[in-house]
Write an enzyme that holds these catalytic residues in place. Structure first.
Site, PDB file in Angstrom:
ATOM      1  N   ASP A 169     -20.699  12.271 -14.787  1.00  0.00           N
ATOM      2  CA  ASP A 169     -22.101  11.971 -14.483  1.00  0.00           C
ATOM      3  C   ASP A 169     -22.250  11.131 -13.221  1.00  0.00           C
ATOM      4  O   ASP A 169     -23.350  10.699 -12.885  1.00  0.00           O
ATOM      5  CB  ASP A 169     -22.770  11.265 -15.659  1.00  0.00           C
ATOM      6  CG  ASP A 169     -22.061   9.960 -16.059  1.00  0.00           C
ATOM      7  OD1 ASP A 169     -21.062   9.589 -15.399  1.00  0.00           O
ATOM      8  OD2 ASP A 169     -22.508   9.319 -17.031  1.00  0.00           O
ATOM      9  N   CYS A 205       0.826  -1.211   0.000  1.00  0.00           N
ATOM     10  CA  CYS A 205       0.000   0.000   0.000  1.00  0.00           C
ATOM     11  C   CYS A 205       0.859   1.259   0.000  1.00  0.00           C
ATOM     12  O   CYS A 205       0.540   2.246  -0.674  1.00  0.00           O
ATOM     13  CB  CYS A 205      -0.915   0.023   1.225  1.00  0.00           C
ATOM     14  SG  CYS A 205      -2.078  -1.337   1.304  1.00  0.00           S
TER      15      CYS A 205
END
Length: 224
Positions: A140, A47
């Site tokens: 959108d 990570c």
């Protein structure tokens, strides 16, 4: 795996605490594209390398009008301390700030809601960890792409930029991008476009590859 998003689904307008304060997701995205990428845990090796790379490429995502946001199943306080390590990994001053926020999901609420838990990878307490999920949303707020990696495999952020370039190009032009496409390469005319329409849409020319079937479906044109 419970929850989850399918292509075309609208992003849930969740509220969450982050390293830049409390956000509402749709407000955070605004009119931009967005990328949400999850992580199994703070202070973990893969990570840290991923977030370090994401920091290095933050300006490239910004050029494409893409807002970045990460998620990890730890608290904001842990995230801020982790930011110091991430910046140090990059050879930068160890400050409590990255070019993008990290969501606090210490209760795993969002990981469950969005279908991010990895059933095969568990933490020291036997709890499922968050997989390496990538969600890309359009202006959108609808999901345009999702990729799910196991916790043991780091992502390729150069590839994420490439697919964003493809998504943005094909959202506004009637083309598709072939295998291994990179910006500047030729693109493909979508099958729903007639020959006459293709000639009008692509003044640089349309080039068809001859095939044994005689079908004229491999149509290329320079990137518009």
């Amino acid at each position: 795996m419970p929850g989850g998003l399918l292509l075309g689904d609208e992003a849930p307008n969740f509220e969450a605490d982050t390293t830049i304060g409390r956000i509402r997701f749709h407000d955070f995205l605004g009119d931009s594209w967005g990328i949400l990428f999850s992580h199994p845990r703070d202070f973990t090796p893969v990570c840290t390398t991923e977030l370090g790379r994401a920091c290095k490429l933050a300006s490239e995502f910004a050029k494409r009008n893409v807002k970045m946001i990460a998620l990890s199943i730890d608290s904001v306080q842990d995230h801020l301390a982790w930011c110091k390590d991430i910046n140090a990994y990059n050879g930068e001053p160890p400050v409590e700030k990255l070019p993008f926020p990290i969501i606090d999901d210490h209760k795993r609420d969002l990981a469950i809601k969005l279908g991010m838990l990895d059933p095969d990878e568990r933490d020291g307490q036997g709890m499922p960890v968050t997989a390496r999920v990538v969600f890309i949303f359009g202006p959108d707020k609808k999901l345009k792409l999702s990729v799910l990696y196991p916790a043991t495999t780091g992502r390729n952020f150069d590839e994420l930029l490439r697919v964003i370039d493809s998504l943005q190009l094909t959202a506004y032009k009637k083309v598709a991008t072939p295998v291994d496409w990179k910006p500047g390469d030729s693109v493909m005319v979508v099958p729903t476009i007639s020959e006459d329409e293709a000639k009008a849409l692509f003044p640089k020319g349309v080039f068809t590859k001859d095939l044994p079937s005689g079908k004229k479906y491999l149509r290329y044109t320079p990137q518009p």
